[in-house]
Motif scaffolding. Structure first.
Motif, short mmCIF file in Angstrom:
data_model
loop_
_atom_site.label_atom_id
_atom_site.label_comp_id
_atom_site.label_asym_id
_atom_site.label_seq_id
_atom_site.Cartn_x
_atom_site.Cartn_y
_atom_site.Cartn_z
N HIS A 50 -38.38 22.79 112.35
CA HIS A 50 -37.27 23.31 113.13
C HIS A 50 -37.77 23.80 114.48
O HIS A 50 -38.67 24.63 114.56
CB HIS A 50 -36.54 24.43 112.41
CG HIS A 50 -35.12 24.56 112.87
ND1 HIS A 50 -34.80 24.95 114.16
CD2 HIS A 50 -33.96 24.31 112.25
CE1 HIS A 50 -33.49 24.95 114.29
NE2 HIS A 50 -32.95 24.55 113.14
N GLU A 51 -37.13 23.30 115.53
CA GLU A 51 -37.53 23.61 116.90
C GLU A 51 -37.36 25.09 117.24
O GLU A 51 -38.07 25.62 118.10
CB GLU A 51 -36.68 22.77 117.86
CG GLU A 51 -37.31 22.55 119.21
CD GLU A 51 -38.39 21.49 119.18
OE1 GLU A 51 -39.59 21.85 119.24
OE2 GLU A 51 -38.06 20.30 119.14
N LEU A 52 -36.44 25.79 116.58
CA LEU A 52 -36.21 27.20 116.92
C LEU A 52 -37.40 28.09 116.59
O LEU A 52 -37.52 29.19 117.14
CB LEU A 52 -34.95 27.72 116.22
CG LEU A 52 -33.63 27.18 116.75
CD1 LEU A 52 -32.46 27.67 115.89
CD2 LEU A 52 -33.41 27.56 118.21
N CYS A 53 -38.31 27.66 115.70
CA CYS A 53 -39.50 28.49 115.43
C CYS A 53 -40.76 27.95 116.12
O CYS A 53 -41.88 28.30 115.78
CB CYS A 53 -39.70 28.71 113.94
SG CYS A 53 -39.96 27.26 112.94
N ASP B 291 -39.76 16.54 107.24
CA ASP B 291 -38.46 16.05 107.69
C ASP B 291 -38.17 16.64 109.07
O ASP B 291 -38.02 17.85 109.20
CB ASP B 291 -37.39 16.47 106.69
CG ASP B 291 -35.99 16.01 107.07
OD1 ASP B 291 -35.79 15.47 108.17
OD2 ASP B 291 -35.07 16.24 106.26
N TYR B 292 -38.09 15.80 110.07
CA TYR B 292 -37.80 16.24 111.44
C TYR B 292 -36.34 16.03 111.82
O TYR B 292 -35.94 16.32 112.93
CB TYR B 292 -38.70 15.48 112.44
CG TYR B 292 -40.16 15.86 112.30
CD1 TYR B 292 -40.68 16.94 112.99
CD2 TYR B 292 -41.00 15.16 111.44
CE1 TYR B 292 -42.01 17.31 112.84
CE2 TYR B 292 -42.32 15.52 111.28
CZ TYR B 292 -42.82 16.61 111.98
OH TYR B 292 -44.14 16.97 111.82
N SER B 293 -35.53 15.55 110.88
CA SER B 293 -34.16 15.16 111.22
C SER B 293 -33.17 16.32 111.29
O SER B 293 -32.13 16.19 111.91
CB SER B 293 -33.65 14.14 110.20
OG SER B 293 -33.47 14.75 108.93
N GLN B 294 -33.47 17.45 110.68
CA GLN B 294 -32.50 18.55 110.61
C GLN B 294 -32.66 19.61 111.69
O GLN B 294 -31.71 20.35 111.95
CB GLN B 294 -32.57 19.22 109.24
CG GLN B 294 -32.18 18.29 108.12
CD GLN B 294 -32.15 19.00 106.79
OE1 GLN B 294 -31.63 20.10 106.68
NE2 GLN B 294 -32.72 18.38 105.78
N GLY B 295 -33.84 19.73 112.28
CA GLY B 295 -34.05 20.82 113.22
C GLY B 295 -34.75 20.46 114.50
O GLY B 295 -35.08 21.32 115.31
N VAL B 296 -35.03 19.18 114.70
CA VAL B 296 -35.70 18.72 115.92
C VAL B 296 -34.82 17.63 116.51
O VAL B 296 -34.72 16.54 115.96
CB VAL B 296 -37.12 18.19 115.64
CG1 VAL B 296 -37.79 17.73 116.93
CG2 VAL B 296 -37.96 19.27 114.96
N GLU B 297 -34.18 17.94 117.62
CA GLU B 297 -33.18 17.03 118.17
C GLU B 297 -33.70 16.09 119.25
O GLU B 297 -33.11 15.05 119.50
CB GLU B 297 -32.00 17.84 118.72
CG GLU B 297 -31.26 18.60 117.64
CD GLU B 297 -30.13 19.44 118.17
OE1 GLU B 297 -29.82 19.37 119.38
OE2 GLU B 297 -29.54 20.18 117.37
N SER C 154 -42.69 25.17 112.15
CA SER C 154 -42.59 24.87 113.57
C SER C 154 -43.00 23.41 113.73
O SER C 154 -43.86 22.92 112.99
CB SER C 154 -43.54 25.77 114.35
OG SER C 154 -43.83 25.21 115.62
N PRO C 155 -42.43 22.70 114.70
CA PRO C 155 -42.85 21.31 114.91
C PRO C 155 -44.20 21.19 115.63
O PRO C 155 -44.65 20.09 115.91
CB PRO C 155 -41.71 20.72 115.75
CG PRO C 155 -41.16 21.89 116.48
CD PRO C 155 -41.31 23.07 115.55
N MET C 156 -44.83 22.32 115.89
CA MET C 156 -46.17 22.29 116.49
C MET C 156 -47.18 21.96 115.39
O MET C 156 -47.07 22.44 114.26
CB MET C 156 -46.50 23.66 117.10
CG MET C 156 -45.48 24.15 118.11
SD MET C 156 -45.50 23.25 119.65
CE MET C 156 -47.04 23.79 120.33
N ARG C 157 -48.18 21.16 115.71
CA ARG C 157 -49.13 20.68 114.71
C ARG C 157 -49.82 21.80 113.94
O ARG C 157 -49.96 21.74 112.73
CB ARG C 157 -50.20 19.81 115.38
CG ARG C 157 -49.66 18.50 115.91
CD ARG C 157 -50.74 17.67 116.62
NE ARG C 157 -51.72 17.20 115.66
CZ ARG C 157 -53.01 17.51 115.68
NH1 ARG C 157 -53.50 18.31 116.60
NH2 ARG C 157 -53.83 17.03 114.77
#
Length: 162
Positions: free
Chosen positions: A39-42, A68-74, A13-16
């Motif tokens: 990934h933002e979806l989780c 890597d934030y490029s594939q799932g965080v838009e 998850s992109p949460m810390r």
């Protein structure tokens, strides 16, 4: 000799707090070069509670350069943040189903997912069909996840016997 590490990718998850848990819990895998993708979806249930608002991607990249934030965080800012309205369970379930579809479309077979209790609870209770494991040591997949708890599951499309 020790068996080779089967982990092929770590999804966070992109949460810390979920990112920190994954980086600590799978420190050796990360050190060996297993990629870590956000990934933002989780993402945790969004809205209303400031503890569930993620930082900007710029701040996250500075704090976690190995992710890597490029594939799932838009988006630079948290797309699920609303100061007044909490994300519904239905919305979380829809997001969980999209996340599972994304996982199943990936080429890797051994995937670590570090997410949040509410997301995982919703995922196993509303987004996928669960076949409970048997035996006295079996963990109830439909139960609440404890902080930092790890569970091993097989996720496969319906009608397959992988």
């Amino acid at each position: 000799p020790l068996a080779a590490d089967p982990r092929e990718v770590i999804i966070v998850s992109p949460m810390r707090r979920a990112t920190q848990t994954a980086l600590i819990g799978f420190e050796r895998a990360v050190a060996k070069g297993v990629p870590v993708l956000a990934h933002e979806l989780c993402h945790e249930t969004g809205g209303k509670h400031t503890c569930d608002k993620r930082k900007s991607v710029t701040d996250l990249k500075a704090e976690f350069p190995q992710v890597d934030y490029s594939q799932g965080v838009e988006s630079e800012e948290d797309p699920y943040w609303d100061a007044e309205v909490r994300e519904t369970r239905e919305s979380l379930a829809e997001r969980g189903a999209k996340f599972v579809c994304w996982l199943l479309a990936r080429p890797e077979r051994h995937i670590v997912v570090a997410a949040h209790s509410a997301m995982l609870m919703t995922l196993f209770n509303a987004a996928v069909e669960v076949e409970q494991p048997e035996g006295e040591d079996a963990v109830d997949l439909l139960s609440w996840f404890d902080t930092g708890e790890m569970r091993t599951t097989l996720v496969a499309p319906l009608g397959t016997s992988e």
